[in-house]
Motif scaffolding. Structure first.
Motif, PDB file in Angstrom:
ATOM      1  N   CYS A  94      15.502  -8.672  13.470  1.00 15.36           N
ATOM      2  CA  CYS A  94      16.348  -8.130  14.541  1.00 15.36           C
ATOM      3  C   CYS A  94      15.979  -6.711  14.940  1.00 15.36           C
ATOM      4  CB  CYS A  94      17.814  -8.143  14.108  1.00 15.36           C
ATOM      5  SG  CYS A  94      18.208  -6.893  12.866  1.00 15.36           S
ATOM      6  N   TYR A  95      15.192  -6.005  14.096  1.00 11.15           N
ATOM      7  CA  TYR A  95      15.021  -4.567  14.328  1.00 11.15           C
ATOM      8  C   TYR A  95      13.845  -4.297  15.284  1.00 11.15           C
ATOM      9  CZ  TYR A  95      15.559   0.389  12.787  1.00 11.15           C
ATOM     10  OH  TYR A  95      15.791   1.743  12.719  1.00 11.15           O
TER      11      TYR A  95
ATOM     12  N   PHE C 175      16.286   8.211   7.946  1.00 11.06           N
ATOM     13  CA  PHE C 175      16.363   6.918   8.644  1.00 11.06           C
ATOM     14  C   PHE C 175      16.829   7.109  10.094  1.00 11.06           C
ATOM     15  CE2 PHE C 175      16.987   5.293   4.198  1.00 11.06           C
ATOM     16  CZ  PHE C 175      15.874   4.464   4.157  1.00 11.06           C
ATOM     17  N   GLU C 178      13.832   8.377  12.201  1.00 14.62           N
ATOM     18  CA  GLU C 178      12.856   7.300  12.437  1.00 14.62           C
ATOM     19  C   GLU C 178      13.394   6.283  13.427  1.00 14.62           C
ATOM     20  OE1 GLU C 178      11.075   5.821   8.744  1.00 14.62           O
ATOM     21  OE2 GLU C 178      11.685   7.687   7.785  1.00 14.62           O
ATOM     22  N   ASN C 179      14.685   5.989  13.308  1.00 15.64           N
ATOM     23  CA  ASN C 179      15.291   5.038  14.231  1.00 15.64           C
ATOM     24  C   ASN C 179      15.122   5.473  15.676  1.00 15.64           C
ATOM     25  OD1 ASN C 179      18.066   4.636  15.890  1.00 15.64           O
ATOM     26  ND2 ASN C 179      17.607   2.778  14.745  1.00 15.64           N
ATOM     27  N   ASP C 182      11.268   5.673  16.955  1.00 11.97           N
ATOM     28  CA  ASP C 182      10.486   4.442  17.127  1.00 11.97           C
ATOM     29  C   ASP C 182      11.135   3.547  18.183  1.00 11.97           C
ATOM     30  OD1 ASP C 182       9.017   2.167  17.051  1.00 11.97           O
ATOM     31  OD2 ASP C 182       9.038   1.966  14.864  1.00 11.97           O
ATOM     32  N   ASN C 184      10.046   1.080  19.632  1.00  9.53           N
ATOM     33  CA  ASN C 184       9.776  -0.354  19.497  1.00  9.53           C
ATOM     34  C   ASN C 184      11.007  -1.095  18.986  1.00  9.53           C
ATOM     35  OD1 ASN C 184       6.930  -0.279  20.194  1.00  9.53           O
ATOM     36  ND2 ASN C 184       6.699   0.868  18.284  1.00  9.53           N
ATOM     37  N   HIS C 185      12.036  -0.356  18.608  1.00 11.14           N
ATOM     38  CA  HIS C 185      13.241  -1.031  18.103  1.00 11.14           C
ATOM     39  C   HIS C 185      14.169  -1.449  19.240  1.00 11.14           C
ATOM     40  CE1 HIS C 185      15.775   2.684  18.380  1.00 11.14           C
ATOM     41  NE2 HIS C 185      16.766   1.832  18.311  1.00 11.14           N
ATOM     42  N   PHE C 187      14.218  -4.101  20.548  1.00 10.58           N
ATOM     43  CA  PHE C 187      14.612  -5.489  20.274  1.00 10.58           C
ATOM     44  C   PHE C 187      16.012  -5.536  19.655  1.00 10.58           C
ATOM     45  CE2 PHE C 187      14.392  -9.465  17.683  1.00 10.58           C
ATOM     46  CZ  PHE C 187      14.277 -10.355  18.740  1.00 10.58           C
ATOM     47  N   LEU C 188      16.352  -4.525  18.883  1.00 11.02           N
ATOM     48  CA  LEU C 188      17.685  -4.465  18.269  1.00 11.02           C
ATOM     49  C   LEU C 188      18.793  -4.441  19.321  1.00 11.02           C
ATOM     50  CD1 LEU C 188      19.327  -4.009  15.592  1.00 11.02           C
ATOM     51  CD2 LEU C 188      19.137  -1.559  16.051  1.00 11.02           C
ATOM     52  N   ARG C 190      18.755  -5.835  22.301  1.00 10.51           N
ATOM     53  CA  ARG C 190      18.465  -6.824  23.352  1.00 10.51           C
ATOM     54  C   ARG C 190      19.718  -7.313  24.064  1.00 10.51           C
ATOM     55  NH1 ARG C 190      18.139  -8.378  18.321  1.00 10.51           N
ATOM     56  NH2 ARG C 190      19.256 -10.246  17.651  1.00 10.51           N
ATOM     57  N   ARG C 197      10.313  -3.558  26.863  1.00 13.90           N
ATOM     58  CA  ARG C 197       9.217  -3.225  25.950  1.00 13.90           C
ATOM     59  C   ARG C 197       8.796  -1.772  26.155  1.00 13.90           C
ATOM     60  NH1 ARG C 197       4.966  -7.544  24.076  1.00 13.90           N
ATOM     61  NH2 ARG C 197       6.982  -8.242  23.294  1.00 13.90           N
ATOM     62  N   ILE C 322      22.021  -0.885  11.430  1.00 16.83           N
ATOM     63  CA  ILE C 322      20.684  -1.181  10.892  1.00 16.83           C
ATOM     64  C   ILE C 322      20.220  -0.098   9.913  1.00 16.83           C
ATOM     65  CG2 ILE C 322      19.196  -0.137  12.686  1.00 16.83           C
ATOM     66  CD1 ILE C 322      18.669  -3.637  11.195  1.00 16.83           C
ATOM     67  N   VAL C 323      20.506   1.175  10.198  1.00 15.35           N
ATOM     68  CA  VAL C 323      20.048   2.213   9.256  1.00 15.35           C
ATOM     69  C   VAL C 323      20.825   2.126   7.944  1.00 15.35           C
ATOM     70  CG1 VAL C 323      19.100   3.805  10.967  1.00 15.35           C
ATOM     71  CG2 VAL C 323      21.526   3.977  10.335  1.00 15.35           C
ATOM     72  N   HIS C 339       6.687  -0.654   4.941  1.00 15.91           N
ATOM     73  CA  HIS C 339       5.287  -0.836   5.299  1.00 15.91           C
ATOM     74  C   HIS C 339       5.175  -0.440   6.761  1.00 15.91           C
ATOM     75  CE1 HIS C 339       1.320  -2.544   5.178  1.00 15.91           C
ATOM     76  NE2 HIS C 339       1.600  -3.298   6.230  1.00 15.91           N
ATOM     77  N   GLU C 340       5.017   0.863   6.982  1.00 15.16           N
ATOM     78  CA  GLU C 340       5.067   1.370   8.348  1.00 15.16           C
ATOM     79  C   GLU C 340       3.682   1.295   8.981  1.00 15.16           C
ATOM     80  OE1 GLU C 340       7.965   2.202  10.152  1.00 15.16           O
ATOM     81  OE2 GLU C 340       6.290   1.780  11.513  1.00 15.16           O
ATOM     82  N   VAL C 341       3.604   0.719  10.177  1.00 18.06           N
ATOM     83  CA  VAL C 341       2.310   0.557  10.849  1.00 18.06           C
ATOM     84  C   VAL C 341       2.196   1.416  12.107  1.00 18.06           C
ATOM     85  CG1 VAL C 341       1.992  -1.798   9.996  1.00 18.06           C
ATOM     86  CG2 VAL C 341       3.144  -1.416  12.197  1.00 18.06           C
TER      87      VAL C 341
END
Lengths: 370, 370, 370
Positions: A94-95, C175, C178-179, C182, C184-185, C187-188, C190, C197, C322-323, C339-341
């Motif tokens: 979900c994130y 947290f 970072e929230n 980023d 790209n979150h 999606f949370l 939506r 995007r 979420i956090v 595992h941060e990419v």
């Protein structure tokens, strides 16, 4: 079935208890099939977050209706996947939308990353659905196929009517096994059952099982209606004729309780298992299937069913209360101070220790501080 | 009564606090008579589960009306005996029916075991009922008879009307003693009492007691009606004539507060004790008896009683709030950071340390993690 | 502004994580100005008890209207000063009436002690009121003046309407950073935002700051009204014309999010900070100021305001949920298994580690026992 000689109970659990592992700190062995949810709890296209001994597991029923079990932590930021979105046969976190294949756990998409750089996925667990339960194999997956899958013959037999029940109980699973196997605890249920006395008439043991037979005599009072449904009716106090036999068996890690009439008919068949939820294994979720043989008269059992539900809920409630008190005592005392005198129970404890995992649950003494 | 020379408060509690035991970690001494319940809480043929410093104790009033105190754990599986059944002068565990003699704690029956194999029983505590309280001697039973039993003269005197009160308070018992003995804390009760100033006019000390005398002067405002009931009415602010004297005494482990009129009549007599409930002794149950001398006019005190109840509840509520804040500060700081400047209180702390048990309460620093 | 070369994210946080401090155990650096309350929470002549990383602090607005910050523990018995009484420019403890000067913390009166023997007082913190917030400098007071005070230009600009918001969130402050950084979150969110995007179009770094630019494309669905208010309306899905740019910046320890239209107008300006409340820094209080540029039409923004409040509350609620799950995972795992990419986030983590205090938050593994 192989009967082994029964050592004296004192040998099993010597007074110098130092050499014996504290049973309440023995983790349940993960290399078995454990039910983690009822089938009806998991709708198509949905997820369900569950736990096995502290491990978070997400159950997924994909759009095809198949059921899968994955580690319930996104590989990315460790948030629960059960809050994600089922899409076809994949589950999307979900994130940030990381997407996993439900059957393998492999990461198949990170929306903002090239496909050639996809990270590792999450653990997938062997998973099977049967008897209205979703079973998961939380241990070494290579052993899943060789390990026998539970058979619940009566639950699948139209000659029986089956009640599915269960609750969370705040105690180590071993207290549950001991509670059911020691029928001398009928005194606890005196308000529901009247004054009944159990008599142990036989016991047997194998490598991973132990079982015991009981007959019952009513000491005083009238037989309650609810009990007559389960045990069959008996006419007079202390009635020794027309004797039913109850057999309680722990076949690791499951437990069964069966009542056979004097003619040998299986009139009641209970299958039950206690699945640890937390890492300390101080809470379990109980899954029970209670099958009652239908009598000759059609619908008689259906009519009596609400009474049976009420009766068994009362009994189960009393058992739950007392095992939670046992766990509280262990938490406070920081060790097992039980003084068990019934050989059957000492044998059962020995079995649970032998079949359990080899590690030790770390504990803190609760009363140190509060 | 023996008066000892009073050392300087700085000597009692040096700045290099390392050598002084942290009073908040000193367990109360168990070799005294402690009330564990009010008589009215324990009906005939019933049990009551209580605690003393973490030890579970079951109080039993048998069918003869006598009161007994036993360890509140079945010797068998450690479940609470207070859930059991009183039968004659015995108590039967609710689980498997193990039965104990109430006066000795001896196990006298296990229904499924021969009489010749009966296991050991449970601990029995010396127990006495007086002044509407059930007292237990939780320490070394051989010392029970030699230890003086509390005398509550005013509570038994028809010339006084007595209020019984108390509550659980979440703090170490020592904060309670210090709160009552330091009358400079009248500022806390300014809404109930107006602006009162205490003046310390004498203090004395013996081996196991310390006491202090106060007079009071009103700084401003009118005397509230509730207070007039307790202290007697005074006409004008700063009134120095017609002075009452209040004496607060800790006679280990009890505490008393007495007000005498200028003619020497005892107009108010409070007896109070703070019984630790948990092993960490961070919670106590307070048992108080507040006796007020009846005035000449019949029923005047009865009419005023609801007001007095309300007034004392408000005062007690404020005290409870502040001592719980003191305990919270100690829990967070992990040590006693108090900077006490009042010699009476330093003397009291010294006494509580000397009279307490020789062991140390283990603590964890709460704020390490949360 | 000084741009530094960006190392590869793998260099910043090597797989052999042993050498890298666990960011979730890095305390926030105390040598900054932190808001501890909204101005409106502190009335004239009143106090407010707050916390910074476990330190209890009392905010006082004296009768002159000035605001002060003191250690929230009486030097005497450690009880909270916020329960005390404001008198002129002093604060009097509620218990025994010890009195402190609000600006210096010096003890200026103990009612029952001579003035010549006054004890030491309590710590006073530098304190300033601005932008509707009360700021405190909890670290080394000698550095307070040299440290830049936060500028909130849009909040003070009549061309913008500003919403003040915030809540307690049960997670480490990192947290939160970072929230927000980023994107790209999306999606949370939506359900609130539809399928958006984010595309990262630039990033920069300095000694104590890092920032990143994003543009957004709508993947499917219609633009919600609430979002149009914040981001400006866009006519068609995937609209590449008329592009707004969002810049998220962590300027230690604060964070900002600004949206500029393609013409360069600042249409939205968020300033936000996450103040640790407890010693373990597992809970923070968020203070946010969201400024929206007023459109040409008068009152249009005022009319739309309730919708914007609802919209931002929903978004903030999802982020909070979420956090808190991230923190729970860290608590259970006892370490950072992320595992941060995304290189931006690895850079941010590096910054938060470098700018944080040099000590380590002690933790216990929560799931050891329960």
């Amino acid at each position: 079935m192989r009967a082994v000689p029964l050592p004296d109970s004192n040998t099993l659990e010597p007074a110098s208890g130092a050499l014996v592992r504290d049973l309440r700190r023995v983790p349940i062995h993960p290399d078995y099939w454990y039910p983690l949810a009822w089938s009806r709890e998991l709708k198509r296209g949905k997820t369900l977050g569950v736990r096995f001994a502290g491990e978070p597991i997400v159950l997924v029923r994909t759009e095809s209706g198949a059921v899968y079990a994955l580690e319930d932590r996104c590989a990315h930021r460790q948030v629960p996947l059960h809050a994600g979105v089922v899409a076809g046969e994949t589950l999307r976190c979900c994130y940030h939308g990381w997407t996993y294949d439900c059957s393998s756990g492999r990461c198949v998409d990170v929306p903002y990353l090239g496909r050639e750089r996809l990270p590792n996925g999450v653990r997938a667990y062997p998973c099977r659905e049967a008897h209205g339960l979703i079973f998961v194999f939380p241990g070494d997956a290579t052993r899943a196929d060789e390990r026998p899958f539970p058979l619940l013959a009566s639950a699948d037999d139209r000659g029986y009517k089956t009640r599915r029940f269960g609750r969370e109980v705040k105690c180590h699973y071993s207290f549950m096994h001991e509670n059911l196997m020691d029928m001398n605890h009928q005194f606890l249920h005196r308000k529901q059952m009247g004054q009944m006395r159990a008599r142990c008439v036989g016991r047997r043991r194998g490598d991973d099982w132990v079982e015991v037979d009981y007959t019952f005599a009513r000491m005083e009072g009238k037989q309650p209606v609810g009990e007559a449904l389960v045990f069959g009716s008996s006419k007079k106090p202390g009635d020794q004729a027309n004797k039913s036999v109850m057999t309680v068996r722990t076949g690791y890690p499951y437990q069964t309780l069966q009542i056979r009439s004097s003619e040998g008919t299986l009139v009641m068949d209970l299958w039950i298992v206690y699945v640890p939820l937390d890492a300390a294994q101080r809470t379990n979720r109980t899954f029970g299937l209670l099958s009652i043989r239908k009598p000759g008269v059609p619908f008689a059992l259906d009519l009596a069913w609400p009474l049976l539900v009420w009766f068994t809920e009362r009994i189960f409630g009393e058992d739950r209360w007392i095992v939670e008190r046992e766990q509280e005592a262990h938490d406070e005392q920081g060790a097992d101070w039980n003084h068990e005198v019934f050989p059957v129970i000492n044998e059962l404890r020995d079995l649970l220790r032998q079949c359990g995992a080899r590690t030790v649950i770390p504990i803190r003494e609760v009363d140190d501080v509060r």
